[in-house]
Structures are given as structure tokens and as C-alpha cells.
Design a protein around this motif. Structure first.
Motif, short mmCIF file in Angstrom:
data_model
loop_
_atom_site.label_atom_id
_atom_site.label_comp_id
_atom_site.label_asym_id
_atom_site.label_seq_id
_atom_site.Cartn_x
_atom_site.Cartn_y
_atom_site.Cartn_z
N ALA A 119 -8.93 -11.17 3.82
CA ALA A 119 -8.87 -10.33 2.61
C ALA A 119 -10.14 -9.49 2.49
CB ALA A 119 -8.67 -11.19 1.38
N THR A 120 -11.27 -10.08 2.85
CA THR A 120 -12.54 -9.35 2.83
C THR A 120 -12.49 -8.19 3.82
OG1 THR A 120 -13.73 -11.36 2.22
CG2 THR A 120 -15.05 -9.55 3.10
N LEU A 121 -11.85 -8.41 4.98
CA LEU A 121 -11.74 -7.34 5.97
C LEU A 121 -10.91 -6.19 5.42
CD1 LEU A 121 -12.33 -6.12 8.69
CD2 LEU A 121 -10.36 -7.33 9.60
N GLU A 122 -9.83 -6.48 4.72
CA GLU A 122 -9.03 -5.41 4.13
C GLU A 122 -9.85 -4.64 3.09
OE1 GLU A 122 -5.23 -6.79 2.70
OE2 GLU A 122 -4.68 -7.61 4.66
N ASP A 123 -10.59 -5.36 2.25
CA ASP A 123 -11.43 -4.71 1.24
C ASP A 123 -12.53 -3.88 1.90
OD1 ASP A 123 -9.89 -5.93 -0.71
OD2 ASP A 123 -11.35 -7.53 -1.09
N ALA A 124 -13.16 -4.44 2.92
CA ALA A 124 -14.23 -3.73 3.61
C ALA A 124 -13.68 -2.49 4.32
CB ALA A 124 -14.92 -4.65 4.62
N ARG B 5 -1.43 -7.95 -1.29
CA ARG B 5 -1.93 -8.86 -0.27
C ARG B 5 -0.81 -9.46 0.58
NH1 ARG B 5 -7.13 -7.60 0.35
NH2 ARG B 5 -8.39 -8.20 -1.40
N SER B 6 0.37 -9.56 0.01
CA SER B 6 1.52 -10.05 0.78
C SER B 6 2.71 -9.14 0.47
CB SER B 6 1.85 -11.50 0.42
OG SER B 6 2.24 -11.61 -0.93
N LYS B 7 3.71 -9.20 1.33
CA LYS B 7 4.89 -8.35 1.19
C LYS B 7 4.47 -6.89 1.03
CE LYS B 7 7.65 -12.08 -0.63
NZ LYS B 7 8.45 -12.62 -1.69
N ASP B 8 3.56 -6.45 1.93
CA ASP B 8 3.03 -5.09 1.85
C ASP B 8 3.82 -4.10 2.68
OD1 ASP B 8 2.26 -5.70 4.45
OD2 ASP B 8 0.14 -5.92 3.96
N GLY B 9 4.90 -4.55 3.31
CA GLY B 9 5.73 -3.65 4.11
C GLY B 9 5.06 -3.21 5.40
N ALA C 203 0.47 10.77 3.77
CA ALA C 203 -0.46 9.66 3.78
C ALA C 203 -0.65 9.14 5.21
CB ALA C 203 0.06 8.55 2.89
N ILE C 204 -1.76 8.47 5.41
CA ILE C 204 -2.03 7.75 6.65
C ILE C 204 -1.86 6.29 6.32
CG2 ILE C 204 -3.77 7.19 8.38
CD1 ILE C 204 -5.13 9.89 7.58
N TYR C 205 -1.06 5.60 7.11
CA TYR C 205 -0.85 4.17 6.89
C TYR C 205 -1.76 3.37 7.80
CZ TYR C 205 3.38 4.90 4.07
OH TYR C 205 4.26 5.24 3.08
N ALA C 206 -2.47 2.42 7.21
CA ALA C 206 -3.39 1.58 7.98
C ALA C 206 -2.93 0.13 7.94
CB ALA C 206 -4.80 1.70 7.42
N GLN C 207 -2.90 -0.48 9.11
CA GLN C 207 -2.59 -1.90 9.25
C GLN C 207 -3.85 -2.58 9.78
OE1 GLN C 207 -0.64 -3.84 8.09
NE2 GLN C 207 0.05 -5.43 9.44
N ILE C 208 -4.28 -3.65 9.13
CA ILE C 208 -5.51 -4.36 9.47
C ILE C 208 -5.14 -5.74 10.01
CG2 ILE C 208 -7.78 -5.09 8.64
CD1 ILE C 208 -7.13 -2.07 8.14
N LYS C 209 -5.63 -6.06 11.20
CA LYS C 209 -5.36 -7.36 11.81
C LYS C 209 -6.68 -8.09 12.07
CE LYS C 209 -0.98 -7.34 11.91
NZ LYS C 209 -0.27 -8.25 11.03
N HIS C 210 -6.92 -9.12 11.28
CA HIS C 210 -8.13 -9.94 11.41
C HIS C 210 -7.76 -11.17 12.22
CE1 HIS C 210 -12.13 -11.16 10.49
NE2 HIS C 210 -11.77 -12.20 9.75
#
Length: 176
Positions: free
Chosen positions: A34-39, A56-60, A75-82
Motif C-alpha cells: 500500500a505504501t508503494l502505491e501511495d509513493a 485498494r481492492s477490486k480496482d479493476g 488517462a494513463i492507467y498505472a498498475q503497481i506490482k510490489h
């Protein structure tokens, strides 16, 4: 000392930095997702984009929605994988599928680790079909984090890696 988000303190940034460093070695936990998404949202804002996190969940399949500062059309869609694992083509395909459903053609796939070779091939093929996805691996993410949150003085190589200039501006390391 965060330059954008007061919600992220130095302890969180320190934990996140250590996790990314471990992920680049294929080790470690992913507790600070979650911190990575915020950062990541804060980094994009610091670099001049309008960015907002999704649920945070069910974000499509989209963690951050980014708009160009000039008010670009889509828009630009960003997917973050930690994760400490390599990110493969399945994640890229899911992002491109979501982009197609929502009629956007620009994406950003960010990982705290590295991408498989297949991701690079599929990114090129997607571009030929009009879907452009920029890949940000853990090393570039770490450099961006250091630039944004000023947790350590960045090296010239890190600045150039994040900025990706079209011409060589400087060569070698310099003390600043």
C-alpha cells in the motif's frame, strides 16, 4: 522529509526502500504494497502529473489513474506490482485489456522487482497495436523514490535513468 505526501513518513519510506532493494535480489517480503502505491502516486505528482489512487481492492486492474498536466485527451492507467518475483506477461495483458475496455491507449506498469523478457516483447507488440505501456522496474523505481523523497543523494546515473534524456548530457560520476 517527503516532498509531496505528508502521509508517508521516513520510517515507511525506509521500509519500502529496503523491500525494493531486496526485491531486486529476488528476496524479501512485500508488506509495504500500500505504501508503494501511495509513493508511486506521490512520485507521479512530484513529476508534474495529476494522479489519483484507486480503491485498494477490486480496482479493476488499475492502481493509479494519471492525467497529463497539459490535460491530454485520455488517462494513463498505472498498475503497481510490489513483489520479489519477476513480473510476467499475464500482468501486462491484464493492464492492456483494461486499457482497451476503457478506451485509453497509455499505461504504466511498475514493479519493485524486474520484468521477464516476454514483457518487453509483448510491450513492443502492444505498441504496434496502439497500446503504449511504459515499464518501470525496481531500479528505476528506487531512483525515482530517492529523487522524490530525497532519502539519499541520487547519483548522476540514477538521475539520467529516471529522466532518460535523448542525448548524453553528462558522462561519469560527479560529487554535487
Amino acid at each position: 522529509m517527503a516532498t509531496f505526501s505528508p502521509a508517508l513518513d521516513q520510517a515507511q519510506i525506509g521500509l519500502l526502500t529496503r523491500e525494493i532493494e531486496q526485491h531486486l535480489l529476488g528476496r524479501g517480503s512485500a508488506d509495504e504494497w500500500a505504501t508503494l502505491e501511495d509513493a508511486s502516486t506521490a512520485i507521479l505528482r512530484e513529476f508534474g502529473y495529476e494522479a489519483r489512487g484507486t480503491a485498494r481492492s477490486k480496482d479493476g486492474g488499475v492502481d493509479i489513474v494519471v492525467q497529463h498536466p497539459d490535460g491530454g485527451p485520455a488517462a494513463i492507467y498505472a498498475q503497481i506490482k510490489h513483489t520479489r518475483n519477476k513480473v510476467g506477461v499475464r500482468v501486462l495483458r491484464e493492464l492492456i485489456g483494461t486499457m482497451g475496455i476503457h478506451a485509453t491507449h497509455s499505461g504504466l506498469l511498475v514493479t519493485s522487482s524486474v520484468f521477464t523478457a516476454g514483457v518487453f516483447r509483448e510491450t513492443e507488440m502492444a505498441a504496434q497495436s496502439g497500446f503504449f505501456v511504459e515499464l518501470v522496474d525496481g531500479a528505476t523505481l528506487l531512483a525515482s523514490l530517492r529523487l522524490t523523497y530525497r532519502t539519499a543523494a541520487p547519483t548522476v546515473a540514477e538521475i539520467l535513468d529516471v529522466a532518460r534524456p535523448n542525448v548524453i548530457i553528462l558522462s561519469g560520476e560527479f560529487d554535487v
